[in-house]
Design an enzyme around this catalytic site. Structure first.
Site, mmCIF file in Angstrom:
data_model
loop_
_atom_site.group_PDB
_atom_site.id
_atom_site.type_symbol
_atom_site.label_atom_id
_atom_site.label_comp_id
_atom_site.label_asym_id
_atom_site.label_seq_id
_atom_site.Cartn_x
_atom_site.Cartn_y
_atom_site.Cartn_z
ATOM 1 N N CYS A 143 0.883 4.127 -6.755
ATOM 2 C CA CYS A 143 -0.451 3.590 -6.993
ATOM 3 C C CYS A 143 -1.343 4.051 -5.855
ATOM 4 C CB CYS A 143 -0.428 2.057 -7.003
ATOM 5 S SG CYS A 143 0.602 1.373 -8.298
ATOM 6 N N ASN A 166 0.107 -1.552 -3.534
ATOM 7 C CA ASN A 166 0.825 -0.288 -3.676
ATOM 8 C C ASN A 166 2.203 -0.499 -3.089
ATOM 9 O OD1 ASN A 166 1.650 2.364 -3.871
ATOM 10 N ND2 ASN A 166 0.400 3.101 -2.164
ATOM 11 N N GLY A 167 3.240 -0.283 -3.901
ATOM 12 C CA GLY A 167 4.601 -0.446 -3.409
ATOM 13 C C GLY A 167 5.466 -1.263 -4.349
ATOM 14 N N CYS A 220 15.724 8.861 -0.674
ATOM 15 C CA CYS A 220 15.994 9.587 -1.917
ATOM 16 C C CYS A 220 16.725 10.896 -1.637
ATOM 17 C CB CYS A 220 14.716 9.809 -2.725
ATOM 18 S SG CYS A 220 13.418 10.667 -1.839
ATOM 19 N N CYS A 242 7.322 6.869 3.735
ATOM 20 C CA CYS A 242 7.913 7.639 2.635
ATOM 21 C C CYS A 242 7.531 9.107 2.789
ATOM 22 C CB CYS A 242 7.382 7.102 1.305
ATOM 23 S SG CYS A 242 7.752 8.176 -0.091
ATOM 24 N N GLY A 259 -2.234 7.759 -9.583
ATOM 25 C CA GLY A 259 -1.975 6.884 -10.729
ATOM 26 C C GLY A 259 -2.995 7.137 -11.813
ATOM 27 N N CYS A 271 11.153 7.434 5.861
ATOM 28 C CA CYS A 271 12.173 7.043 4.892
ATOM 29 C C CYS A 271 12.494 8.277 4.071
ATOM 30 C CB CYS A 271 11.677 5.925 3.983
ATOM 31 S SG CYS A 271 12.854 5.569 2.648
ATOM 32 N N CYS A 302 14.612 5.723 -5.720
ATOM 33 C CA CYS A 302 13.696 5.066 -4.791
ATOM 34 C C CYS A 302 13.473 3.618 -5.221
ATOM 35 C CB CYS A 302 12.357 5.798 -4.774
ATOM 36 S SG CYS A 302 11.139 4.991 -3.700
ATOM 37 N N TYR A 314 4.863 15.603 -1.890
ATOM 38 C CA TYR A 314 4.293 15.699 -3.228
ATOM 39 C C TYR A 314 3.032 14.881 -3.464
ATOM 40 C CZ TYR A 314 3.901 14.994 -8.273
ATOM 41 O OH TYR A 314 3.431 14.913 -9.551
#
Lengths: 456, 456, 456, 456
Positions: free
Chosen positions: A2, A103-104, A440, A238, A28, A437, A385, A244
């Site tokens: 988001c 967001n999250g 993934c 993240c 989003g 983090c 994730c 990306y």
């Protein structure tokens, strides 16, 4: 994923939120919403399914009067109840009306919800954001910041939150800082945004990131409170943001995303020194800067090999299989003479399910590519994730279930290179490679994760 | 500008026309339409204001049954009567029902219209396309080709036309071939399209261009007639197709547009040898390939200096000045560290009014550009177009009313270089540099133009 | 005012709810909604602003699968937040998901809300219905009926409620039975509806009214619970149902509404024996049956004096004053030769603000009426309603602020007759004239009313 | 059937046309359109599928500036090309721009169209109205009236036409005057309308009917020309206007439609003296006045036996059979205790296919009717209409293919009475009973009809 954008102390708050959300639209595309307030208890909200530019016509924005506004763009799976879950939400409680955008992903959401339900709470949305409102309603304190502090302490997982409370704007970031949240300023108005480019977009100046575990309360152009809601703070941003999600002109960890991507490309080129190729071709649009870096390091010519058709939209009415195939082909179109007879280094950002890459490789083969060396500016995605990115379960992650050789065969490529995890961290880290983090990619989750979910 | 796409002998004709139009969408974003037929006199048409992907949902396409389809995308100024003028048109006359779509501008339209009005004709549209239908209705002949031949002989100006007559598909191109029209094939179905990339998009093969002055009649997968409607043929393809309009993956004059643009960039670099610069920055998206060519020749680094936000749409409801300014800024966003402190070669395709270039230069200045050398991959536009391109009247063409020095001052650039006209012709010409209409650059109109219009 | 319709144990539940709501549309034209369920926890809801027939297209109804459905039509003042307050609501709580629809007004709403807010509850809607969900979430019990019983005991005011809980359908009516709620059956499916005509409309049979203070729980075609939630029961049905709201083919208190209205007209004629008139003219459509009764008793000819244009719709976009005046005149159109030169008894249902009556009288005068004797089939409205009818505050009730003589002058009528309150009760009462709430006519409120509100 | 409304010399022309069309909406519910002009050559048009009140919002009306406006409502069978055929049409020709709206059916349409096609004309619409424009374009004359005169002389059949030519408003009525066209005035503006009630609706005064064979030209509030285009004039007004189409408050042949209908009911009662019945029940809404007449003459009590639900709309998306059945039942709802155990005289306007009557009778039987005596305020429809009314072909007219006994059985009625044709003429005629076209009742067509069509 988001995107959130907030601004206060500004009579054009909704219009500026609109501009900010346009800039964050890539985070989003499903629904968008803006809530504005600033003089008491009347909150004006408009939200709908679709793109920001379609939803917020001038007439709509003019109705969203108020000096504080928060906006939200949302990505989600399709569901009939989607509009119901579009944010911001506005709740009334003992503290008056409060608007929230999030967001999250709150990982202990169900546990808290069960506790609340047992004590007689009701729930309107299936969203995890609603429990934040419940917690605020339960808690008291001398200041807004104190109330929020007590309320968010029990939350686990990823949450960058913005609130309106009267004419106060509040920003919160979880203790790991999984999701970004930047503070900016324009004239006498503070801004909170998922990305710095949204602050730039409205002519504002980026000040700093909201810190992991920080609560910031802003009122009438002044920061009235800034407090830490926990002492257990450990930055774990993240890293997919750099790989990306974020726009190339956004700044994260003090570094332009574009530069991080150029470096990823350089490292990839270093890893692939032995590969002989005629041309470096990026998958549009995210592969472009990594391809630049690759080309600069390797000396292999960068060529635009695909035309991307921006007119092919996302469809909300489920199309038939035949129609899906027709439109899929129209999105990415090969420039034959760039490809025909060439040994190609194809640069993409990541490999998740492998199905898109398989189609792109097939397109290149049909256009006459002699060799295809797929280079990904991230390591193999091997673990889901739980902090807000829509990666599939393990069994659908190609690198979790297939060996490199099997993937090469599946994709029909001549070689396959993932960016080394340390190279990725170096490219993104600006000297602090451990502040990310990378769960993934390496399966190391900074917070506790339910084993049942992990192995789903 | 407009785009046309036609296919015959195919049960999926409307769906394939949809795919073709998506590929040609850049040629006209105002309205789109498809007419299909193929078994007698029932013509199914759907047309609307907006983008192809918004107008043609699957359900709509399924209603457009028929084995022959023609489609049209249109660019035009806003007007309430726009939907009325959206193409294709279907007319009934002595020959039965005929559908028509048109790319170009008939320059003796008013003369013919007056003649027709005097003999008692009525007109539904303000479009020049309608007179083609009138002429067909007036003429007789042994074959469809013969009727069309007699009908189009009196037309002057630019016209690439496609017709449906029963299950016949007809293509016509004016004697100068101002606007392109390509012939392609997929399985047993012939295709006619404004650009070869649209033929590629549906998996077809490009066969050849329809020749200037040619009429081609196709029925049930066979070319039944191919005739010249005039002996006075002189190829004068609009060179703006290569400069700006056509997709880079389309082929014109036997040359990939992309390659022509790369060469334009090389010639520009040659013209600008004396300029010292740090970086070559293209204006997205049309400047990209010329910038590649410039960089290759000059050795100056190409950098992506702008993020283009594809979510900022065109608005049909007239926005306020304030809103226009807000959204204008969101479209093209500078990447500061590419620009800051740099001597920049800025590559754009052409200079018409100068207002857009002025804004872009200002954006670069605000981002810290030290020097800006504007290079245009076409000569100065000094004369209006009467063959289908929406250039303004002379007094609004900056290069028609200001000297180079004055333009430099207006744009606030350090230097200004237009591509030499001969270099442009060489880049595009594939050995035949004289086969182009360059009237907007040199004022030499291949056909007669009313002096009053010229000096308007 | 609102209308509710519910049906269970039926695979076509949503479609039958649609048919029921069409029949109840006169009770609320602002928004409509249907929620269906019946196999577990998935509730399907569709609601929107507008008329039932516009909102519920076949495709929408087909998506509302489920064996239990509740539907709601709503009348309300215009507000931007209207869709948010459209019913049914679906809440999740300790008991699972619960859907609710409500007709009426809870008078101690704010007191309960404050209590809930203090204990940490949050609120999504400004509607009083939400607190019912909160109360259910707070309470426990052995059966659904027991839970509901504990939950509604603290509610004061008017509430006819229907719930879905899993595949159970629940109906509740407040202890005064202010608002109607009828029980019906079709095949093996029970029906709950605001009016019996809605039961008839789908081919069902009316069984009985839900009793004041009753809770009824239905599951799989069987009544599993029927309990009284309070012993303090005293039937006080809103007599405005007979006067104005209910359809003439509905049954209330064992009496056809039509017959009650015919009797009202008879009593009026009796009261007005001394008046000499040529013709009885009803205001369409509610005055018709009273006019019949008047004509039958008095022997004065009933004539249709107005054409009502049903094409003049309610507008949601606020029209200009000029436009409002134009459309107002188109709604009710006089038939001149019925009126011209005549002494007219004009029959309307009630007199609230007096503005509409004033316009109608003026229309009759313009059409040549010689004398106008206004007869109202209800007493003077002198007090606001707190039980769900949208009467204005006292100062806007013409009969609360003006004497009969003043009203006559304001309306420009020759005589003015209100139906005697006892006559009204006799007409409606079917032998039980005291079972009605006539508070708006006599100021006697069956339940406690906040004095501040009363005198607002 | 269609309705037309025109007004000139008025700055609010489009808004007044809107009000007029709302009043004429019953004449055509499929599409509506308004064209306005008055200062030169710019014609503003808006037309769409749907109801007048949905199509013409205030914003739309404000865009339709001009001092002369013509409006049109259209009834037609569903077809995808419907919007294309929505009127008014605007054509450009040697005389400039002309707007036209048409009520009626031109019977020699195909013959004229073939002649025009042979001489090279093209056709945009399938409508017969377009040939009127062609004829005007072919002809010349000193005045607008002279041009129109030459143009309409060759037309056969039914046509009431209105035109805008610059700031002139023109009205034309065919030589039989099949379809009505009334002249009115408000302030300094002339009005032309299909019914006098539309003139009343905007506050205007009815002046006179346009005469059969008359052309009237109005400019700036003055009648500048009034001429007869033929000497062969014979008034034959469609008597179905009185029977069914026109509003009861409209005046035709100097008589209020309402009075004609009351008389029809009286004559019916006279024809049915021998029938014993308890109650007269009209089918809403057209049967009401005839039922009044019947009741007055017979002394049998008139009772409202049906509630008509005006919320059940016409659907443009074809519903399923199941849905059609559900909504059909909701439209007309019986009041049981009016019907139960009664001998009923059921009054409807006409019997065409018999299917609707069959359903109504069945509804009455289910509601307990003891006897049903169906009385129709027109004779049996035995022949199709070629002058603008949508009667089906002969084989679908129940009275053309079945005997009275067979019809009684089909409908399940105890008796069946058609109004005697002479009684109908007397009721409508105002002393001129022969001035009507009764072709659908007696097969005597005033103009020549193609035998093939007649026996289709």
């Amino acid at each position: 994923m988001c995107g959130i954008f907030a601004i206060e102390n500004n009579v054009d708050s909704a219009t500026l939120a609109f501009a900010g959300l346009i800039t964050l639209q890539h985070r989003g595309e499903e629904s968008a919403g803006i809530t504005a307030n600033g003089d008491g208890n009347t909150y004006n909200t408009h939200k709908a399914m679709g793109l920001v530019s379609q939803i917020f016509k001038e007439k709509v924005l003019n109705n969203l009067s108020g000096k504080v506004a928060i906006g939200h763009v949302r990505y989600s799976t399709h569901s009939e109840s989607s509009l119901l879950n579009a944010q911001p939400f506005v709740y009334n409680c003992i503290h008056g009306n409060i608007a929230v955008a999030h967001n999250g992903n709150i990982t202990n959401f169900e546990k808290i919800k069960n506790r609340l339900a047992k004590s007689g709470s009701i729930f309107n949305h299936t969203s995890d954001t609603e429990i934040v409102a419940h917690l605020i309603a339960e808690n008291t304190g001398k200041t807004t910041g104190q109330i929020i502090k007590k309320s968010v302490q029990s939350l686990e997982g990823a949450f960058s939150l913005v609130f309106i409370h009267g004419n106060k704007l509040i920003g919160v970031r979880d203790s790991f800082g999984f999701r970004p949240l930047a503070l900016g300023k324009i004239d006498n108005s503070y801004i909170l945004a998922s990305e710095t480019s949204a602050i730039d977009a409205i002519g504002g100046k980026f000040i700093r990131d909201i810190k992991p575990g920080e609560i910031i309360v802003i009122e009438n152009g002044k920061i009235t409170e800034s407090l830490q809601f926990t002492k257990k703070v450990k930055e774990k941003l993240c890293i997919f943001e750099q790989v990306y999600f974020s726009r190339p002109d956004s700044i994260l960890c003090g570094r332009n995303i574009k530069d991080a991507r150029v470096d990823m490309g350089r490292y990839l080129a270093q890893q692939m020194k032995h590969i002989k190729a005629d041309v470096v071709v990026p998958v549009p649009d995210t592969g472009l800067f990594s391809a630049q870096g690759f080309s600069q390091y390797s000396g292999i010519d960068l060529q635009i090999g695909f035309i991307r058709n921006h007119y092919v939209g996302r469809s909300f009415i489920k199309p038939s299989q035949k129609m899906r195939e027709i439109t899929a082909k129209l999105k990415l179109f090969p420039i034959k003479d760039v490809i025909n007879g060439k040994r190609i280094v194809l640069i993409d950002d990541s490999l998740v399910r492998g199905t898109t890459a398989q189609k792109i490789v097939s397109t290149l083969r049909n256009a006459g590519a002699k060799e295809i060396h797929l280079a990904l500016s991230s390591p193999a995605v091997i673990s889901p994730c739980f902090y807000g990115i829509d990666t599939p379960i393990k069994s659908k992650l190609i690198a979790a279930v297939k060996s490199v050789e099997e993937i090469k065969e599946f994709l029909n490529v001549d070689s396959l290179t993932f960016l080394d995890i340390n190279n990725m961290k170096k490219a993104c880290g600006n000297g602090k490679p451990n502040n990310f983090c990378c769960a993934c990619f390496d399966g190391k989750y900074p917070s506790k994760i339910d084993k049942n979910k992990l192995n789903a």
